[in-house]
Scaffold this active site. Structure first.
Site, PDB file in Angstrom:
ATOM      1  N   GLU B  51      32.776 -29.845  -4.942  1.00 27.73           N
ATOM      2  CA  GLU B  51      31.427 -29.630  -3.254  1.00 27.73           C
ATOM      3  C   GLU B  51      30.121 -29.281  -4.603  1.00 27.73           C
ATOM      4  OE1 GLU B  51      32.700 -26.074   0.063  1.00 27.73           O
ATOM      5  OE2 GLU B  51      31.332 -25.327  -1.528  1.00 27.73           O
ATOM      6  N   ASP B  62      22.651 -17.209  -0.256  1.00 25.55           N
ATOM      7  CA  ASP B  62      23.477 -17.009  -0.814  1.00 25.55           C
ATOM      8  C   ASP B  62      22.974 -15.954  -1.728  1.00 25.55           C
ATOM      9  OD1 ASP B  62      24.874 -19.272  -1.772  1.00 25.55           O
ATOM     10  OD2 ASP B  62      23.109 -20.608  -0.884  1.00 25.55           O
TER      11      ASP B  62
END
Lengths: 406, 279
Positions: B51, B62
């Site tokens: 990824e 995040d």
């Protein structure tokens, strides 16, 4: 940018997907999506429930002090020598700004949904104070995210929030302003999704927030429209409000959108000028993008990275704007103009001296546009400007700008 | 059923009877050359799928580690165009390891969706994970990506109930990314028994592989999660392995690629041990 087709009415949006033309929508992480759909369902039910309306009306009247007055600003009118200027006195509301209108509505919704904890983001601290206030009133714990820069420049409001029992969490990411506070509030929400209600303070974010906040704030325009008809026997020639996220502005504008002869002007923070990035005029100098759950005009670079703006006014210091404003801009129904820090500061001082009213720096931006416009109009013409909040919170900032210590 | 490097890799691992190790890192952290070295080190250390993070100024899902990595990358001059270039550079040596781009929508929207899909396909990208595009916004990028032959990998979360799951799975391809907890990246791992139940629940709705991420940091956790999942995603731990060898002014106190390789080696052993006990 192609101009969207002119609709028959400007008051029917958003559509079922929460879109105002290409703007708005629900750009959120999957974790939040079920909750946002649940919120929408509860909001649909509540808005059609006479009991919800009755409860909100009673609180608005006896707790917040509505209706707010529409005041003929004779001193300012005489000073400017043109159109008659009226102030919609949202500064007289409980907590000192229009923010309480939205907070009362949303706290009732949070209670209805059985939520146990309130979170909010704040820039100037006005929404934080209003959130802390309603959380105290309804006995719910409240966490307010506030950029570290704003914590510094809005100390009186930070103290008020703490007195009201809220926990103020400073956010030091980015420039430590409203954008960063909103990121952190979203992170909290995604983590505590089961029991937490996110009380967004402006008419932005994922659907249904822009519509819901607008509807709670539309009491401003609905009252103002009835009041000017009663006091002057006709509609105003122009209405003006400051636009950060844009909740006080959409609240004033929305009931007037289909009154074709009423000129509508939104005032963005021009900061130190639009040439660089030291401003927050997303609709004058930004372009459409996706942030904080919606598509709207944003200050960003060519790679789609969001820029930190600048404004003397913490409440306008946001690189985006509510999606309905973006749509009203593109359709041309509303004009959006920038006002510089210095112009706002002059309007702040002027209003204080000729009206005996200390306006919030946000509202001072709107008044600065009145200062430009009123002298160009006839004496029998009328301007209504939204005095969205009182300026007590800003005296430290203004003193600093004037080189004084208090 | 699509036929991408992801589909082929997942089929191969299924035949081998072990879960995939999916490794996330931030493209351009702390600069292009170092980051490309990290990327090249991943498959050699045992990663099955990469990824590749696209930095964004405002990463709402995040935690601090990935926020900081994104800021380091942006400061180092990374852009979406450079991230695609990194994939192209990687493909010069490796045409097998699947690459999934992960990030937020705005940089793609500004790049232009059609142009992005053309360039991504040409750069050898196999899949996309775009955090802020739920199924309700499928027409923005998901459907065009599928038409371009790129997998659109959807996140399913603990809040995605059985009623909603079919909507989430509808246009998903490649694999389903199950987010182990309600929270942001880098949080503590959720109760593994609950995760295992959730994986079973999702698998009852789809034939797609289900990979689990958020909170997996150690080889032991990879082994436990990998016992029930088709893949284990590790992100924050890898980002930290880079951050840990950066000094206060960004100077490298050790080789980031080596630091990452050591971690990934251990994780790879974890996923390879995942099914031994249960078999």
């Amino acid at each position: 940018m192609n101009k969207p087709i002119q609709p028959n009415s400007f008051r029917t949006g958003p559509d079922e997907q929460g879109m105002f033309g290409i703007f708005g929508g629900r750009f959120v992480a999957e974790t939040l999506m079920p909750l946002i759909l649940e919120l929408q369902r509860h909001w649909e039910e509540a808005r059609n429930d006479p009991q919800f309306k009755a409860e909100l009306d009673a609180l608005s009247t006896f707790y917040a002090g509505r209706p707010s007055k529409l005041y003929f600003a004779e001193g300012l009118t005489r000073h400017l020598g043109g159109a008659k200027v009226y102030f919609k006195r949202e500064d007289l509301n409980h907590t000192g700004s229009h923010k309480i209108n939205n907070c009362l509505g949303q706290i009732l919704l949070a209670k209805r949904m059985g939520k146990k904890r309130i979170i909010a983001e704040t820039g100037a601290g006005q929404h934080g104070v209003a959130s802390a206030t309603v959380a105290a009133r309804f006995d719910l714990p409240c966490v307010v995210y506030m950029g570290a820069t704003d914590v510094e420049r809005q100390k009186p409001n930070v103290f008020r929030m703490k007195l009201l029992g809220a926990e103020v969490k400073p956010v030091s990411a980015g420039h430590g302003t409203l954008k960063d506070a909103m990121n952190e509030a979203l992170r909290d929400w995604v983590t505590n999704v089961e029991d937490t209600y996110y009380l967004i303070g402006t008419a932005a974010g994922p659907h249904p927030y822009p519509e819901m906040v607008r509807d709670f704030q539309s009491v401003i325009g609905t009252e103002a429209r009835a009041q000017i008809l009663e006091q002057e026997g006709r509609l105003p020639d122009a209405i003006i409000a400051a636009v950060g996220g844009g909740s006080n502005a959409i609240g004033l504008f929305h009931p007037f959108l289909d009154d074709k002869d009423v000129r509508i002007i939104g005032v963005e923070a021009g900061g130190r000028g639009l040439e660089g990035i030291e401003h927050c005029a997303s609709m004058n100098a930004g372009r459409p993008g996706v942030l904080h759950g919606n598509r709207t005009y944003l200050l960003q670079n060519e790679d789609g990275q969001i820029l930190d703006g600048h404004s003397i006014s913490a409440g306008l210091d946001y690189p985006g704007v509510g999606p309905e404003h973006s749509w009203l801009r593109d359709t041309g129904r509303v004009e959006y103009v920038p006002i510089l820090d210095d112009e706002a500061l002059d309007a702040f001082k002027l209003t204080t001296r000729v009206e005996g009213i200390i306006p919030a720096l946000e509202s001072a931006h709107a008044i600065a546009q009145v200062v430009k416009l009123a002298p160009t109009m006839d004496k029998d013409q009328i301007i209504v400007v939204n005095l969205s909040g009182r300026g007590d919170k800003d005296v430290h900032t203004v003193a600093g700008m004037m080189g004084m210590e208090i | 059923m699509t036929d991408t490097r992801i589909d082929r890799r997942m089929a191969k691992l299924k035949a081998e009877g072990r879960p995939a190790l999916v490794t996330y890192f931030m493209g351009g952290d702390p600069n292009y050359d170092t980051s490309l070295k990290v990327m090249k080190a991943l498959p050699k250390a045992g990663a099955d799928i990469i990824e590749l993070g696209m930095p964004f100024s405002d990463p709402m899902a995040d935690g601090q580690a990935i926020q900081a990595a994104g800021l380091r990358a942006l400061k180092g001059g990374q852009t979406l165009a450079r991230t695609l270039e990194m994939a192209r550079d990687f493909r010069k040596e490796d045409n097998e390891t699947p690459i999934v781009l992960m990030g937020y929508y705005n940089p793609i929207y500004i790049y232009g969706v059609d142009r992005f899909l053309t360039d991504a396909k040409q750069a050898g990208i196999d899949g996309l994970i775009v955090v802020d595009l739920p199924p309700e916004m499928d027409n923005e990028l998901c459907v065009p990506a599928l038409n371009a032959g790129i997998n659109f990998i959807r996140l399913a979360t603990p809040t995605t109930d059985d009623k909603r799951l079919p909507k989430v799975l509808e246009n998903t391809s490649g694999f389903v990314y199950y987010v182990s907890m309600t929270g942001i990246t880098g949080s503590a791992l959720a109760d593994t028994a609950k995760v295992s139940d959730a994986v079973k629940r999702i698998k009852a709705h789809t034939d797609l592989p289900v990979c689990v991420g958020f909170g997996v940091k150690t080889a032991e956790q990879a082994r436990t999660i990998g016992a029930s999942a088709d893949g284990v995603v590790v992100g924050t731990a890898i980002v930290n392995a880079i951050a840990n060898v950066l000094g206060p002014n960004g100077e490298q106190t050790a080789d980031p690629a080596e630091s990452v390789a050591t971690l990934v080696n251990g994780l790879a052993q974890g996923v390879r041990a995942a099914r031994l006990e249960t078999a």
